[in-house]
Design a protein around this motif. Structure first.
Motif, PDB file in Angstrom:
ATOM      1  N   CYS A  88       0.844  -1.197   0.000  1.00 40.44           N
ATOM      2  CA  CYS A  88       0.000   0.000   0.000  1.00 40.44           C
ATOM      3  C   CYS A  88       0.878   1.245   0.000  1.00 40.44           C
ATOM      4  N   LEU A  89       0.455   2.245  -0.791  1.00 47.25           N
ATOM      5  CA  LEU A  89       1.082   3.565  -0.801  1.00 47.25           C
ATOM      6  C   LEU A  89       0.031   4.592  -0.391  1.00 47.25           C
ATOM      7  N   ALA A  90       0.340   5.382   0.657  1.00 43.95           N
ATOM      8  CA  ALA A  90      -0.574   6.422   1.133  1.00 43.95           C
ATOM      9  C   ALA A  90       0.129   7.764   1.075  1.00 43.95           C
ATOM     10  N   ASP A  91      -0.677   8.842   1.060  1.00 44.21           N
ATOM     11  CA  ASP A  91      -0.081  10.167   1.054  1.00 44.21           C
ATOM     12  C   ASP A  91       0.197  10.620   2.491  1.00 44.21           C
ATOM     13  N   GLY A  92       0.656  11.864   2.646  1.00 43.78           N
ATOM     14  CA  GLY A  92       1.034  12.357   3.968  1.00 43.78           C
ATOM     15  C   GLY A  92      -0.127  12.587   4.905  1.00 43.78           C
ATOM     16  N   HIS A  93      -1.382  12.383   4.437  1.00 45.06           N
ATOM     17  CA  HIS A  93      -2.552  12.518   5.300  1.00 45.06           C
ATOM     18  C   HIS A  93      -3.203  11.178   5.600  1.00 45.06           C
ATOM     19  N   GLY A 130      -0.855   0.642  10.853  1.00 43.33           N
ATOM     20  CA  GLY A 130       0.490   0.910  10.347  1.00 43.33           C
ATOM     21  C   GLY A 130       0.639   2.290   9.745  1.00 43.33           C
ATOM     22  N   ILE A 131      -0.287   2.702   8.881  1.00 45.68           N
ATOM     23  CA  ILE A 131      -0.186   4.004   8.227  1.00 45.68           C
ATOM     24  C   ILE A 131      -0.339   5.128   9.246  1.00 45.68           C
ATOM     25  N   GLY A 132      -1.392   5.057  10.057  1.00 48.03           N
ATOM     26  CA  GLY A 132      -1.645   6.119  11.018  1.00 48.03           C
ATOM     27  C   GLY A 132      -0.532   6.259  12.044  1.00 48.03           C
ATOM     28  N   LEU A 133      -0.005   5.131  12.554  1.00 56.69           N
ATOM     29  CA  LEU A 133       1.045   5.202  13.562  1.00 56.69           C
ATOM     30  C   LEU A 133       2.351   5.720  12.961  1.00 56.69           C
ATOM     31  N   THR A 134       2.615   5.393  11.697  1.00 62.69           N
ATOM     32  CA  THR A 134       3.815   5.929  11.038  1.00 62.69           C
ATOM     33  C   THR A 134       3.753   7.445  10.939  1.00 62.69           C
ATOM     34  N   LEU A 135       2.591   7.981  10.584  1.00 63.70           N
ATOM     35  CA  LEU A 135       2.447   9.436  10.515  1.00 63.70           C
ATOM     36  C   LEU A 135       2.543  10.068  11.899  1.00 63.70           C
ATOM     37  N   ILE A 163       7.816   8.218   3.763  1.00 61.81           N
ATOM     38  CA  ILE A 163       8.532   8.636   2.559  1.00 61.81           C
ATOM     39  C   ILE A 163       8.684  10.144   2.643  1.00 61.81           C
ATOM     40  N   ARG A 164       9.920  10.627   2.658  1.00 61.32           N
ATOM     41  CA  ARG A 164      10.193  12.050   2.871  1.00 61.32           C
ATOM     42  C   ARG A 164      10.741  12.710   1.611  1.00 61.32           C
ATOM     43  N   ASP A 165      10.458  14.001   1.493  1.00 60.87           N
ATOM     44  CA  ASP A 165      11.143  14.838   0.509  1.00 60.87           C
ATOM     45  C   ASP A 165      12.543  15.093   1.066  1.00 60.87           C
ATOM     46  N   GLN A 166      13.580  14.658   0.357  1.00 60.62           N
ATOM     47  CA  GLN A 166      14.939  14.758   0.891  1.00 60.62           C
ATOM     48  C   GLN A 166      15.415  16.190   1.023  1.00 60.62           C
ATOM     49  N   LEU A 167      14.789  17.116   0.297  1.00 62.19           N
ATOM     50  CA  LEU A 167      15.172  18.519   0.420  1.00 62.19           C
ATOM     51  C   LEU A 167      14.535  19.170   1.652  1.00 62.19           C
ATOM     52  N   ILE A 171       7.136  14.727   5.268  1.00 63.13           N
ATOM     53  CA  ILE A 171       6.633  13.397   4.922  1.00 63.13           C
ATOM     54  C   ILE A 171       5.626  13.543   3.785  1.00 63.13           C
ATOM     55  N   GLU A 172       5.982  12.952   2.645  1.00 60.91           N
ATOM     56  CA  GLU A 172       5.120  13.032   1.465  1.00 60.91           C
ATOM     57  C   GLU A 172       4.195  11.832   1.351  1.00 60.91           C
TER      58      GLU A 172
END
Length: 918
Positions: A88-93, A130-135, A163-167, A171-172
């Motif tokens: 699964c891929l989720a966005d920052g929300h 998993g998704i919510g706790l990661t955020l 997943i982060r924007d390295q600049l 968290i994206e």
């Protein structure tokens, strides 16, 4: 975080928690992040049997994260082909953007909530997952079976990573692998982490491609300009050649930093930069748009010729660039040709403004950390160090900072349970009207607050949006509402940890900057707190050592002054700010109404100096009890110091750090019956003498060497002290200071004493300290002021008689008559027996010389017998057959104290008898 292999413990713990069990009852069997998430889920009003989740179709299915992740998701699907893996891929929300499956038939057998994009799995709506706790935790997590809050997920497990924007560090998105609980494998954590890093690199490559487009647009514009303008005379010089050949490395760095700031400005601008050797360069920025529509900024440099200085080009002036090398987002200069006579123009930087903002922010973070290394920890005070942390962070990192420290840490102790005894230690911000808990208040916090979560996990907690931080709001809704009304919208809490000791928690709040805190801000706050924690721990350890040393020293100093009639005494002891020293004073009553006054100073500071001081003071009291003359007493102390130095390793160079260096001492004995004072000193400052007529002198006493040198003689001096004279004894901390000359200090002491000769000893002590004591003493100060009294002549009776036993009765009769005049008839019997024994002993062993007898009516009745012998009597146990040997035993029974002291021409046997003795 390891995988939980046994489901029984988590299941029971979850059931116990959901049915009202306390957090303490489950904390040992449930990991801290999971327990905190359960608590937040309950506060949010979520139900474990909830089956539906919010769904939205308003998400970017072709955005940068999806494009970067697509190949990685395909590779993961191939890696887990045939398995029951749900990728699964989720966005920052928390909204699901993409799904992949190891087994292609899974979508047909799973509910839509586990297969379709668009469902939201943030913690506030889905509880622990998993998704919510990661955020929430902003790091890789694993949730196993019963650790899920929802009943529907009890048979599943998952591993997820941000997943982060390295600049920017934002968290994206979230990459999450879901699988049956029975398929859990600890190796999945590494797989998910590497896959997330691969997606992050692809996001960075997309950003680089945008910058390459901007560079291409710049080059094409430069080519078009070249085709229409005249070629100027002169040899073209590249900017890169000039930077390498004529400009120093520091100039190169300065140009890059200023160019980055112009890039972050996102508009036309010009700035003149001063370089080394008086040179100047003008940096000019202007917008540029790539063929793909990406908007960016180009920064060029104009270096004037040494012979002709050109003013900076205005911001609206056209820029002519002839050539440039790729500079994608970096400050690597590119070659250019002359844009005008005597000038060199070339590309310095090209990129998007947001990239420049990140670079500027990164540099400012480094500058803040560098500043923190010099601003935090300037003192060894816990409270002051905590405030320095707050002052460093405001306003560049936070608008408000609070620091909460257990009271035990402020005292220098370790905190056994910091979560139960936090005290608000610092509140600092851009203004004073924010309703934070006040300094000094004891805080009782819920486990769900970011403060307690930081202390429980030992990790910083980031709450980007406080209005959604239900654990923080639930602590005190009214207080939270007040803070939100002041536009305080984002929070970072960081535990203060040093050497495994929990010292408290620091909280960083943001209000003016509308952007929420991010992970870079959290890392910066953690670094600042780590530096402050070490300084606070050093201050705590120093406070503990200082408190112990000070307690030891105070326990070794007199707790009260003994009763005596010779002098009226006042004293002060002022410890050094930076460390406890070895200064001491003492008042010792002696026989014959005399009194000994003593001040001393052991060289050095700390426990060792305080302990040595205690040994010297004890030894001095013991030597004083032996009725030694001042010079003899100093000789014995000197010998003691030599022995102590030898025992401490003073003769061993390897032990030099613990060897006793030495001590100074001033010892004075005052006799109120003669008003004579005998003094001797060992390397100590001379006393000050204030006579009743207001005359102030410093008696010229033989200096003597400091104690501990050994083998050198000491000398005594005798002075006459009229009644109501003031004798001032002090240690060198009163007059020695690096900002003041000793002679000037002695003049100030002279002036202070002479100003008001009628002061009491207490007032004299205070006046001296007010005039001479430094505001921040670097050394201890011991001060002793004694106002002398004289024994009235009518309270003294003396007789002299030949060495004839027949005259003993005459002395007894005269003494009884004198007691009658003093009204001490009740003491007659005991005094008569004492005199009979003492005079008989003096006549028998005095060598045939006349014997002198003296009675002194003081607080006690003192009987003294002088003879010419230097042999002291010794009390012994007489046998039944002995005819003598019982006299001194009788004296010891009748008197409350007795003893012998030596004089230049013999000795004195004395006895003190209580005035009410029967």
């Amino acid at each position: 975080m390891g995988v939980v292999d046994d489901r029984t413990g988590p299941v029971r713990s979850r059931d116990r928690f959901l049915h009202g069990g306390s957090a303490e009852s489950v904390v040992r069997s449930v990991r801290s992040p999971i327990l905190s998430s359960w608590q937040r889920s309950l506060l949010l009003g979520l139900s474990p049997d909830q089956t539906e989740l919010p769904f939205t179709d308003d998400f970017d299915a072709e955005g940068p994260v999806v494009r970067a992740a697509a190949p990685v998701l395909d590779r993961l699907a191939a890696l887990f082909a045939g398995s029951r893996m749900n990728i699964c891929l989720a966005d920052g929300h928390g909204t699901v953007l993409e799904r992949r499956f190891g087994d292609k038939t899974l979508p047909g057998r799973l509910p839509a909530i586990q297969t379709e994009p668009g469902f939201v799995f943030s913690e506030r709506v889905a509880g622990t997952n998993g998704i919510g706790l990661t955020l929430a935790e902003r790091q890789l997590v694993q949730v196993n079976g019963a650790e899920h809050f929802a009943e529907r997920s009890q048979s599943s497990a998952c591993t997820a990573a941000p997943i982060r924007d390295q600049l920017s560090g934002h968290i994206e998105g979230v990459l999450c692998l879901g699988y049956p609980y029975t398929d859990a494998d600890p190796a999945l954590a590494a797989v998910v982490r590497r896959a997330a890093e691969a997606i992050e690199r692809r996001l960075m490559e997309q950003s680089s491609a945008r910058e390459r487009g901007l560079l291409q647009a710049y080059l094409e514009a430069a080519i078009r300009v070249r085709a229409h303008e005249d070629v100027l005379d002169g040899h073209p010089v590249t900017l890169a050649e000039l930077l390498l050949s004529e400009l120093e490395q520091s100039d190169h760095t300065t140009l890059k930093e200023k160019a980055t700031e112009l890039l972050a400005g996102a508009h036309r601008a010009a700035a003149e930069v001063s370089l080394s050797h008086g040179r100047r360069v003008t940096l000019v920025s202007r917008p540029v748009t790539s063929p793909a529509g990406v908007e960016g900024i180009v920064v060029e440099a104009l270096l004037p010729d040494e012979e002709e200085h050109h003013a900076p080009a205005p911001a609206h002036a056209p820029l002519h660039a002839h050539a440039a090398a790729p500079a994608s987002g970096t400050a690597a200069p590119a070659p250019g040709a002359g844009a005008g006579a005597g000038a060199v123009r070339g590309l310095v930087l090209v990129g998007e403004p947001e990239v420049g903002k990140y670079a500027v922010a990164a540099r400012r973070r480094l500058e803040l950390l560098a500043e923190a290394s010099t601003r935090i920890g300037t003192t060894l005070d816990v409270g002051r160090t905590a405030r320095e942390l707050a002052e460093t962070a405001v306003p560049r990192l936070a608008d408000f900072v609070t620091v909460d420290v257990p009271e035990s840490v402020l005292r220098g102790e370790e905190s056994g349970d910091p979560t139960g005894e936090l005290h608000r230690t610092v509140v600092h911000g851009i203004r004073d009207d924010c309703p934070f808990y006040p300094v000094g208040e004891r805080l009782v916090l819920r486990p769900t607050t970011p403060h307690m979560r930081s202390l429980a996990t030992g990790q910083p907690v980031l709450e980007p949006e406080l209005k959604a931080a239900f654990g923080w709001i639930a602590q005190d809704p009214v207080h939270a509402e007040l803070l939100l009304a002041h536009n305080i919208h984002s929070l970072i809490t960081v535990p203060l940890l040093a050497r495994g000791v929990v010292l408290g928690v620091a909280c960083f709040y943001r209000s003016r900057n509308p952007a929420p805190y991010g992970d870079d801000d959290r890392s910066l706050a953690q670094e600042l707190a780590a530096r402050a924690s070490l300084c606070i721990d050093n201050a705590r350890r120093y406070t503990r050592e200082h408190t112990l040393a000070l307690s030891l020293q105070r326990s070794l100093l007199p707790h009260g002054l003994p009763e005596q009639s010779a002098v009226e005494v006042a004293h002060r002891y002022l410890p050094a700010e930076s460390g406890v020293g070895g200064d001491w004073f003492d008042v010792i009553p002696l026989s014959g109404t005399r009194v000994a006054l003593l001040v001393g100073d052991v060289v050095g500071h700390g426990l060792h100096a305080a302990a040595t001081m205690g040994r010297l003071r004890t030894a001095a009291r013991n030597f004083a009890e032996l009725e030694l003359a001042p010079d003899e007493l100093l000789t014995h102390l000197d010998n003691l110091m030599v022995r102590l130095d030898r025992e401490e390793g003073g003769d061993d160079p390897a032990a030099g750090s613990t060897a006793i260096v030495g001590a100074t001492c001033l010892y004075a004995v005052y006799d109120p019956t003669t008003q004579r004072c005998t003094m001797a000193r060992a390397g100590h400052p001379p006393p000050a003498l204030l006579l009743p007529d207001g005359t102030v002198t410093f008696p010229d006493l033989p200096a003597g060497p400091p104690l501990g040198l050994g083998g050198l003689p000491f000398e005594s001096a005798e002075v006459h002290l009229p009644e109501n004279s003031r004798l001032v004894l002090y240690t060198d901390g009163l007059i020695e200071d690096r900002h003041r000359d000793i002679d000037l200090a002695l003049e100030e002491l002279h002036r202070t004493l002479a100003t008001d000769p009628g002061r009491s000893p207490e007032d004299t002590c205070q006046a001296i300290l007010d005039a001479l004591a430094p505001e921040h003493p670097a050394d201890d100060i011991a001060l002793l002021v004694a106002r002398t009294h004289a024994t009235p002549p009518d309270r003294i009776a003396a007789w002299e008689l030949p060495a004839d036993p027949a005259r003993v009765g005459d002395v007894r009769a005269a003494a009884m008559e004198q007691l009658g005049r003093w009204g001490l008839e009740e003491s007659s019997f005991a005094t008569e027996l004492l005199l009979s024994e003492l005079v008989t002993n003096g006549i028998r062993y005095g060598g045939g010389e006349p014997v002198r007898v003296r009675l002194i009516h003081d607080r006690t009745l003192i009987c003294e017998v002088y003879d010419a012998s230097n042999t002291a009597p010794r009390m012994r146990q007489a046998a039944n057959t002995d005819e003598g040997g019982r006299g001194l035993f009788l004296v010891a029974q009748l008197a409350q104290a007795w003893g012998t002291r030596y004089t230049p021409d013999g000795k004195v046997i004395w006895a003190e008898c209580a005035l009410d003795a029967a």
